[in-house]
Motif scaffolding. Structure first.
Motif, PDB file in Angstrom:
ATOM      1  N   ARG A 148      53.785  86.220  47.456  1.00  0.00           N
ATOM      2  CA  ARG A 148      54.943  85.384  47.811  1.00  0.00           C
ATOM      3  C   ARG A 148      56.002  85.455  46.719  1.00  0.00           C
ATOM      4  NH1 ARG A 148      52.433  80.902  48.213  1.00  0.00           N
ATOM      5  NH2 ARG A 148      51.775  81.281  50.367  1.00  0.00           N
ATOM      6  N   ASP A 149      55.563  85.424  45.461  1.00  0.00           N
ATOM      7  CA  ASP A 149      56.511  85.497  44.351  1.00  0.00           C
ATOM      8  C   ASP A 149      57.227  86.843  44.323  1.00  0.00           C
ATOM      9  OD1 ASP A 149      55.773  82.972  43.595  1.00  0.00           O
ATOM     10  OD2 ASP A 149      54.469  83.611  41.942  1.00  0.00           O
ATOM     11  N   ALA A 150      56.494  87.923  44.591  1.00  0.00           N
ATOM     12  CA  ALA A 150      57.094  89.258  44.603  1.00  0.00           C
ATOM     13  C   ALA A 150      58.133  89.374  45.717  1.00  0.00           C
ATOM     14  CB  ALA A 150      56.012  90.322  44.776  1.00  0.00           C
ATOM     15  N   ILE A 151      57.796  88.864  46.890  1.00  0.00           N
ATOM     16  CA  ILE A 151      58.731  88.910  48.021  1.00  0.00           C
ATOM     17  C   ILE A 151      59.958  88.058  47.733  1.00  0.00           C
ATOM     18  CG2 ILE A 151      59.030  88.246  50.439  1.00  0.00           C
ATOM     19  CD1 ILE A 151      56.132  89.093  50.919  1.00  0.00           C
ATOM     20  N   SER A 152      59.770  86.930  47.047  1.00  0.00           N
ATOM     21  CA  SER A 152      60.892  86.071  46.690  1.00  0.00           C
ATOM     22  C   SER A 152      61.879  86.820  45.794  1.00  0.00           C
ATOM     23  CB  SER A 152      60.387  84.808  45.986  1.00  0.00           C
ATOM     24  OG  SER A 152      61.460  83.992  45.576  1.00  0.00           O
ATOM     25  N   ARG A 153      61.347  87.584  44.849  1.00  0.00           N
ATOM     26  CA  ARG A 153      62.218  88.376  43.974  1.00  0.00           C
ATOM     27  C   ARG A 153      63.003  89.412  44.767  1.00  0.00           C
ATOM     28  NH1 ARG A 153      58.680  90.001  38.601  1.00  0.00           N
ATOM     29  NH2 ARG A 153      57.994  87.897  37.990  1.00  0.00           N
ATOM     30  N   ILE A 154      62.343  90.043  45.728  1.00  0.00           N
ATOM     31  CA  ILE A 154      62.998  91.056  46.547  1.00  0.00           C
ATOM     32  C   ILE A 154      64.065  90.421  47.429  1.00  0.00           C
ATOM     33  CG2 ILE A 154      62.610  92.789  48.349  1.00  0.00           C
ATOM     34  CD1 ILE A 154      59.781  93.135  47.159  1.00  0.00           C
ATOM     35  N   ASN A 155      63.805  89.179  47.839  1.00  0.00           N
ATOM     36  CA  ASN A 155      64.766  88.457  48.659  1.00  0.00           C
ATOM     37  C   ASN A 155      66.102  88.325  47.934  1.00  0.00           C
ATOM     38  OD1 ASN A 155      66.111  85.781  49.597  1.00  0.00           O
ATOM     39  ND2 ASN A 155      64.663  86.264  51.230  1.00  0.00           N
ATOM     40  N   HIS A 156      66.038  88.159  46.618  1.00  0.00           N
ATOM     41  CA  HIS A 156      67.265  88.010  45.833  1.00  0.00           C
ATOM     42  C   HIS A 156      68.079  89.308  45.810  1.00  0.00           C
ATOM     43  CE1 HIS A 156      66.361  83.993  44.611  1.00  0.00           C
ATOM     44  NE2 HIS A 156      65.277  84.324  43.929  1.00  0.00           N
ATOM     45  N   LEU A 157      67.458  90.426  46.110  1.00  0.00           N
ATOM     46  CA  LEU A 157      68.181  91.699  46.157  1.00  0.00           C
ATOM     47  C   LEU A 157      68.854  91.912  47.508  1.00  0.00           C
ATOM     48  CD1 LEU A 157      65.593  94.092  44.443  1.00  0.00           C
ATOM     49  CD2 LEU A 157      67.550  92.928  43.406  1.00  0.00           C
ATOM     50  N   GLY A 158      68.564  91.032  48.461  1.00  0.00           N
ATOM     51  CA  GLY A 158      69.165  91.169  49.779  1.00  0.00           C
ATOM     52  C   GLY A 158      68.492  92.204  50.660  1.00  0.00           C
ATOM     53  N   LEU A 159      67.279  92.633  50.284  1.00  0.00           N
ATOM     54  CA  LEU A 159      66.576  93.665  51.057  1.00  0.00           C
ATOM     55  C   LEU A 159      65.631  93.079  52.092  1.00  0.00           C
ATOM     56  CD1 LEU A 159      65.815  96.201  48.187  1.00  0.00           C
ATOM     57  CD2 LEU A 159      67.634  96.304  49.894  1.00  0.00           C
ATOM     58  N   ASN A 191      69.835  99.872  26.940  1.00  0.00           N
ATOM     59  CA  ASN A 191      70.163  98.460  27.084  1.00  0.00           C
ATOM     60  C   ASN A 191      69.326  97.871  28.211  1.00  0.00           C
ATOM     61  OD1 ASN A 191      71.659  96.114  28.329  1.00  0.00           O
ATOM     62  ND2 ASN A 191      73.015  96.475  26.590  1.00  0.00           N
ATOM     63  N   SER A 192      68.465  96.893  27.899  1.00  0.00           N
ATOM     64  CA  SER A 192      67.510  96.389  28.885  1.00  0.00           C
ATOM     65  C   SER A 192      68.188  95.686  30.061  1.00  0.00           C
ATOM     66  CB  SER A 192      66.510  95.441  28.217  1.00  0.00           C
ATOM     67  OG  SER A 192      67.174  94.321  27.664  1.00  0.00           O
ATOM     68  N   VAL A 193      69.295  94.985  29.797  1.00  0.00           N
ATOM     69  CA  VAL A 193      70.001  94.296  30.880  1.00  0.00           C
ATOM     70  C   VAL A 193      70.640  95.311  31.819  1.00  0.00           C
ATOM     71  CG1 VAL A 193      71.883  92.717  31.440  1.00  0.00           C
ATOM     72  CG2 VAL A 193      70.421  92.258  29.469  1.00  0.00           C
ATOM     73  N   LEU A 194      71.285  96.315  31.243  1.00  0.00           N
ATOM     74  CA  LEU A 194      71.879  97.371  32.058  1.00  0.00           C
ATOM     75  C   LEU A 194      70.801  98.084  32.864  1.00  0.00           C
ATOM     76  CD1 LEU A 194      74.175  99.222  32.954  1.00  0.00           C
ATOM     77  CD2 LEU A 194      73.865 100.522  30.821  1.00  0.00           C
ATOM     78  N   ARG A 195      69.658  98.347  32.235  1.00  0.00           N
ATOM     79  CA  ARG A 195      68.556  99.025  32.925  1.00  0.00           C
ATOM     80  C   ARG A 195      68.081  98.217  34.111  1.00  0.00           C
ATOM     81  NH1 ARG A 195      65.797 100.035  28.679  1.00  0.00           N
ATOM     82  NH2 ARG A 195      64.379  98.256  28.758  1.00  0.00           N
ATOM     83  N   SER A 196      68.006  96.895  33.971  1.00  0.00           N
ATOM     84  CA  SER A 196      67.568  96.035  35.067  1.00  0.00           C
ATOM     85  C   SER A 196      68.555  96.067  36.228  1.00  0.00           C
ATOM     86  CB  SER A 196      67.405  94.606  34.553  1.00  0.00           C
ATOM     87  OG  SER A 196      67.046  93.735  35.601  1.00  0.00           O
ATOM     88  N   PHE A 197      69.837  95.935  35.931  1.00  0.00           N
ATOM     89  CA  PHE A 197      70.851  95.966  36.982  1.00  0.00           C
ATOM     90  C   PHE A 197      70.901  97.343  37.652  1.00  0.00           C
ATOM     91  CE2 PHE A 197      72.993  92.314  34.715  1.00  0.00           C
ATOM     92  CZ  PHE A 197      72.781  91.405  35.743  1.00  0.00           C
ATOM     93  N   TRP A 198      70.744  98.385  36.854  1.00  0.00           N
ATOM     94  CA  TRP A 198      70.761  99.752  37.384  1.00  0.00           C
ATOM     95  C   TRP A 198      69.617  99.946  38.390  1.00  0.00           C
ATOM     96  CZ3 TRP A 198      73.952 103.789  37.374  1.00  0.00           C
ATOM     97  CH2 TRP A 198      73.449 105.059  37.663  1.00  0.00           C
ATOM     98  N   THR A 199      68.456  99.436  38.053  1.00  0.00           N
ATOM     99  CA  THR A 199      67.297  99.563  38.929  1.00  0.00           C
ATOM    100  C   THR A 199      67.496  98.787  40.222  1.00  0.00           C
ATOM    101  OG1 THR A 199      65.800  99.893  37.053  1.00  0.00           O
ATOM    102  CG2 THR A 199      64.818  99.135  39.109  1.00  0.00           C
ATOM    103  N   GLN A 200      68.014  97.567  40.118  1.00  0.00           N
ATOM    104  CA  GLN A 200      68.253  96.761  41.314  1.00  0.00           C
ATOM    105  C   GLN A 200      69.232  97.458  42.262  1.00  0.00           C
ATOM    106  OE1 GLN A 200      69.362  92.711  40.387  1.00  0.00           O
ATOM    107  NE2 GLN A 200      67.830  92.542  38.786  1.00  0.00           N
ATOM    108  N   ALA A 201      70.322  97.978  41.691  1.00  0.00           N
ATOM    109  CA  ALA A 201      71.330  98.637  42.522  1.00  0.00           C
ATOM    110  C   ALA A 201      70.776  99.904  43.164  1.00  0.00           C
ATOM    111  CB  ALA A 201      72.567  98.964  41.685  1.00  0.00           C
ATOM    112  N   PHE A 202      69.886 100.601  42.449  1.00  0.00           N
ATOM    113  CA  PHE A 202      69.273 101.804  43.035  1.00  0.00           C
ATOM    114  C   PHE A 202      68.483 101.454  44.284  1.00  0.00           C
ATOM    115  CE2 PHE A 202      65.337 104.223  43.571  1.00  0.00           C
ATOM    116  CZ  PHE A 202      65.855 105.482  43.847  1.00  0.00           C
ATOM    117  N   TYR A 203      67.647 100.429  44.191  1.00  0.00           N
ATOM    118  CA  TYR A 203      66.833 100.051  45.341  1.00  0.00           C
ATOM    119  C   TYR A 203      67.703  99.590  46.514  1.00  0.00           C
ATOM    120  CZ  TYR A 203      62.339 100.416  42.966  1.00  0.00           C
ATOM    121  OH  TYR A 203      61.217 100.894  42.336  1.00  0.00           O
TER     122      TYR A 203
END
Length: 228
Positions: free
Chosen positions: A56-67, A152-164
């Motif tokens: 449920r927690d994993a799906i909640s995180r994915i929900n924030h990506l709009g997927l 840069n860890s923050v940039l890496r996180s945003f980059w990964t989210q946008a890729f998915y």
């Protein structure tokens, strides 16, 4: 359908929230979960050998990506990004690419170059007979390589989210793009090989900007009928 093993070392312990999130995202990215498919917590918990809470927690995180989205009476389903959302995602990706190498630059090493050349060899084989699944796997691993070149860890996180967010849209068009997609992937890898050989990390960001822009133009041609 993939098993619970995630790319990388095998997990001796039960997968955690991050592991589950990444595997579900990968399945969405590879279209194993297509728009409209339900994500059933009970089935996923049984598959992963965990309680429903980390699922449920994993799906909640994915929900924030709009997927994915949760619908009353239906449950959590995979969604198809709207044209406006796709445009927003690609706009963000283009801006993020220009930041690669400018903040906490990574030192390019032989391991990066070796990974790139392996991908290039596999992509050249694709050019003879394009296989959408294999293309997606190469593209996914290329994302992993690019991600590892971002210090840069923050940039890496945003980059990964946008890729998915972008990947499932682009991968859905691979069958239509055919040989053109394979050739574009080869061109991108050849350009990146040159940048890695020169040790130019900022050039990696510039090249990502260029090739993301090319990819979005192809998407617009297929989805919106834009002229070539």
């Amino acid at each position: 359908m993939e098993t619970t093993q995630i790319e990388g070392p095998e997990h001796a312990e039960k997968p955690g929230v991050e592991d589950i999130q990444q595997l579900i995202l990968r399945r969405i990215c590879f279209l194993d979960y297509a728009p409209g498919d339900r994500l059933k917590e009970a089935e996923l918990a049984e598959e992963f050998g965990v309680s429903r809470t980390p699922v449920r927690d994993a799906i909640s995180r994915i929900n924030h990506l709009g997927l994915v989205e949760t619908l009353n009476g239906v449950g959590t389903v995979v969604v198809k990004l709207s044209p406006d959302k796709i445009a927003e995602v690609y706009d963000v990706r283009l801006h993020l690419a220009t930041l690669i190498g400018k903040s906490a630059p990574v030192q390019i090493n032989q391991g990066h170059l070796s990974r790139l050349r392996t991908l290039l060899e596999e992509a050249r084989a694709l050019n003879k007979e394009t296989e959408s699944r294999k293309y997606m796997q190469i593209n996914y691993r290329l994302h992993g390589l690019t991600r590892d070149l971002i210090g840069n860890s923050v940039l890496r996180s945003f980059w990964t989210q946008a890729f998915y967010q972008a990947a499932s849209t682009w991968h859905n068009l691979i069958e239509d793009a055919g040989e053109e997609a394979a050739e574009a992937l080869i061109n991108e890898l050849v350009d990146l090989e040159t940048a890695l050989l020169e040790g130019d990390i900022e050039a990696v960001g510039h090249l990502q900007h260029v090739h993301i822009s090319y990819g979005y133009r192809r998407i617009r041609r297929v989805l919106f009928g834009d002229p070539i």
